[in-house]
Design a protein around this motif. Sequence first.
Motif, short mmCIF file in Angstrom:
data_model
loop_
_atom_site.label_atom_id
_atom_site.label_comp_id
_atom_site.label_asym_id
_atom_site.label_seq_id
_atom_site.Cartn_x
_atom_site.Cartn_y
_atom_site.Cartn_z
N GLY A 4 0.85 -1.20 0.00
CA GLY A 4 0.00 0.00 0.00
C GLY A 4 0.88 1.24 0.00
O GLY A 4 2.08 1.18 0.31
N SER A 5 0.26 2.39 -0.36
CA SER A 5 1.07 3.60 -0.40
C SER A 5 1.14 4.29 0.95
O SER A 5 1.99 5.14 1.18
CB SER A 5 0.53 4.58 -1.45
OG SER A 5 -0.75 5.05 -1.07
N GLY A 6 0.25 3.89 1.88
CA GLY A 6 0.31 4.46 3.22
C GLY A 6 1.67 4.17 3.84
O GLY A 6 2.33 5.06 4.39
N PHE A 45 -4.32 15.10 2.47
CA PHE A 45 -4.57 13.81 3.12
C PHE A 45 -3.88 13.76 4.50
O PHE A 45 -2.72 14.19 4.63
CB PHE A 45 -4.02 12.71 2.19
CG PHE A 45 -4.16 11.31 2.69
CD1 PHE A 45 -5.40 10.79 3.03
CD2 PHE A 45 -3.06 10.48 2.80
CE1 PHE A 45 -5.53 9.49 3.48
CE2 PHE A 45 -3.18 9.17 3.24
CZ PHE A 45 -4.41 8.68 3.58
N HIS A 98 -0.17 12.96 5.49
CA HIS A 98 0.87 13.90 5.06
C HIS A 98 1.29 14.81 6.21
O HIS A 98 2.44 15.23 6.28
CB HIS A 98 0.37 14.77 3.90
CG HIS A 98 0.05 13.99 2.66
ND1 HIS A 98 -0.80 14.43 1.68
CD2 HIS A 98 0.48 12.76 2.24
CE1 HIS A 98 -0.88 13.54 0.71
NE2 HIS A 98 -0.13 12.51 1.03
N CYS A 133 0.38 16.57 -3.13
CA CYS A 133 -0.67 15.59 -3.39
C CYS A 133 -1.39 16.04 -4.66
O CYS A 133 -2.17 16.98 -4.65
CB CYS A 133 -1.64 15.55 -2.21
SG CYS A 133 -2.83 14.22 -2.29
N ASN A 173 -6.25 15.06 -2.56
CA ASN A 173 -7.31 14.55 -1.69
C ASN A 173 -7.27 15.44 -0.47
O ASN A 173 -6.19 15.52 0.16
CB ASN A 173 -7.02 13.09 -1.29
CG ASN A 173 -7.94 12.59 -0.18
OD1 ASN A 173 -8.94 13.21 0.14
ND2 ASN A 173 -7.59 11.45 0.41
N ASP A 215 2.80 12.52 -4.11
CA ASP A 215 1.76 11.50 -3.93
C ASP A 215 0.78 11.69 -5.08
O ASP A 215 -0.02 12.62 -5.08
CB ASP A 215 1.10 11.73 -2.56
CG ASP A 215 -0.01 10.73 -2.26
OD1 ASP A 215 -0.57 10.15 -3.22
OD2 ASP A 215 -0.34 10.56 -1.07
N ILE A 254 -1.40 9.34 -6.37
CA ILE A 254 -2.18 8.09 -6.47
C ILE A 254 -3.53 8.25 -7.17
O ILE A 254 -4.14 7.27 -7.54
CB ILE A 254 -2.35 7.39 -5.10
CG1 ILE A 254 -3.44 8.04 -4.24
CG2 ILE A 254 -1.06 7.30 -4.32
CD1 ILE A 254 -3.85 7.15 -3.08
N TYR A 255 -3.99 9.51 -7.34
CA TYR A 255 -5.28 9.70 -8.04
C TYR A 255 -5.07 10.13 -9.49
O TYR A 255 -5.97 10.69 -10.11
CB TYR A 255 -6.14 10.73 -7.30
CG TYR A 255 -6.57 10.25 -5.92
CD1 TYR A 255 -7.67 9.40 -5.77
CD2 TYR A 255 -5.87 10.62 -4.78
CE1 TYR A 255 -8.06 8.95 -4.52
CE2 TYR A 255 -6.25 10.17 -3.52
CZ TYR A 255 -7.34 9.34 -3.40
OH TYR A 255 -7.72 8.88 -2.16
N SER A 288 0.00 4.02 -5.71
CA SER A 288 -0.84 2.97 -5.13
C SER A 288 -1.70 2.32 -6.21
O SER A 288 -2.02 2.94 -7.21
CB SER A 288 -1.77 3.60 -4.09
OG SER A 288 -2.65 2.64 -3.57
N SER A 339 -4.55 1.05 -5.01
CA SER A 339 -5.81 1.04 -4.27
C SER A 339 -6.96 1.69 -5.02
O SER A 339 -8.07 1.16 -5.07
CB SER A 339 -5.64 1.78 -2.94
OG SER A 339 -4.85 1.03 -2.06
N ARG A 348 -3.49 -4.28 -0.79
CA ARG A 348 -2.34 -3.60 -0.21
C ARG A 348 -1.14 -3.63 -1.16
O ARG A 348 -0.19 -4.39 -0.98
CB ARG A 348 -1.94 -4.16 1.17
CG ARG A 348 -3.07 -4.31 2.16
CD ARG A 348 -3.90 -3.03 2.33
NE ARG A 348 -3.13 -1.87 2.74
CZ ARG A 348 -3.25 -0.67 2.15
NH1 ARG A 348 -4.08 -0.46 1.14
NH2 ARG A 348 -2.53 0.33 2.59
C1 LIG Z 1 -3.57 10.88 -1.07
C2 LIG Z 1 -3.50 9.50 -0.50
N1 LIG Z 1 -2.29 8.93 -0.38
C3 LIG Z 1 -2.16 7.68 0.14
C4 LIG Z 1 -3.26 6.96 0.56
C5 LIG Z 1 -3.06 5.57 1.11
O1 LIG Z 1 -3.63 4.60 0.28
P1 LIG Z 1 -3.18 3.06 0.28
O2 LIG Z 1 -2.38 2.82 1.53
O3 LIG Z 1 -4.44 2.27 0.22
O4 LIG Z 1 -2.33 2.87 -0.95
C6 LIG Z 1 -4.54 7.52 0.45
C7 LIG Z 1 -5.74 6.80 0.90
O5 LIG Z 1 -6.85 7.25 0.88
C8 LIG Z 1 -4.66 8.83 -0.10
O6 LIG Z 1 -5.84 9.42 -0.26
#
Ligand SMILES: Cc1ncc(COP(=O)(O)O)c(C=O)c1O
Length: 366
Positions: A78-80, A104, A107, A149, A153, A181, A183-184, A212, A214, A223
């Motif tokens: 996962g990226s978290g 997010f 961060h 980001c 988000n 980041d 991821i979107y 990610s 996700s 993950r």
């Molecule tokens: C901007 C951003 N980065 C990272 C994550 C972490 O996502 P994940 O751990 O599922 O890859 C999220 C999850 O909502 C997010 O919104």
Amino acid sequence: MSARRVRDPDVLRISSGDPDLEAPSYVKEAAIKAIQEGGKYTHYAPADVTNAFQKAVCDYYSKYDVIYEPSQVNPTAGSGVGLYLVMAGLLKPGDECLVFDPTFGSHFRIPPELGAKVVSVPLNKGDFHLDPEEFSKRVTPNSKMLVLCNPNNPAGTVFTKDELKAISEICVKNDIIVLADEIYNEFLFDGHKHYAIAAIDGMKERTVLVMSFSKTFAMTGWRLGYYVLPKELESKWKAIPARVQPATYIIHAGTAALNGPWNYVEKACAEYDKRRKFFVNRMNEIKGVTCHMYEGAFYAYPNIKELKIPTAKFVQDFAAKEKVQISDGGSFGPVVAQGHLRIPLVKPVEVLETVTEKMERFIKSL
Ligand SMILES: Cc1ncc(COP(=O)(O)O)c(C=O)c1O
């Protein structure tokens, strides 16, 4: 979330960014096949499985004019965890980490755990874009990292090439590392384009990308993510002595995801766009609510300041009364974020319709 969660099982939860879509069938098949084949797919990841993943990432990011070397790509569960590793690898006590307001939660929650100080850079009220002056005036000799980001988000900002150039200029001049980041990046609307900041002159060597699977592939529970570390930052990197790799067959499935076909993601994006248009327009019909038509990601971020009720209380009372759990958008930053709700549009339009009806009724009752 600052508002207390209501524990009622009948509550409709639309607070976490967990897509309702199913992961692509071709990705599931790759994972199942790998498990059934067993052998290398069920042991510590062998070089060929990791290499194939790293190469798929490099091929994928080349569409943004960034050419990475496979060895720079590190898969993570996962990226978290990727966010944590990058910050723990590069931030030292006393460093300042600049983050946007809003952004997010991780961060701005991780740096203090590492002894680093968070400096919030407000995005413009209303459109959530950046006035570069707001960034540059917060830079100090201790500024070490900017968390970018993009798309954002919770506000859905897709930063323009000019904004990214302005950000880059400040980062190069002040020797600031960017944690990008992105991821979107696949969910963009109304013709907005994703530009990778690493593609801008002088940035590849100071940008760590965190990604990610996700959201793009609706694989939150799998993950899987990765970070890409430039060689130039390796000497500054303080590695964490822990295994954070995803399962080997999941890495293999990630390679399949990136190798496509990509029409799954195009369809998902069209669905999120349909929800966006419906929900944002409907929010703006409710007295006391204004909601900007966000540019990317999949979060509606309505402003309820006119209602003069603390957002945490709104969220809690709405859940108690109408049995819909949304997020307190005010918890995404200290100033600009205040007065907002955050609603991830991860349910079909019919469900979103119910949410808007309930919200309208709840607001009328205030
Ligand atoms: C901007 C951003 N980065 C990272 C994550 C972490 O996502 P994940 O751990 O599922 O890859 C999220 C999850 O909502 C997010 O919104």
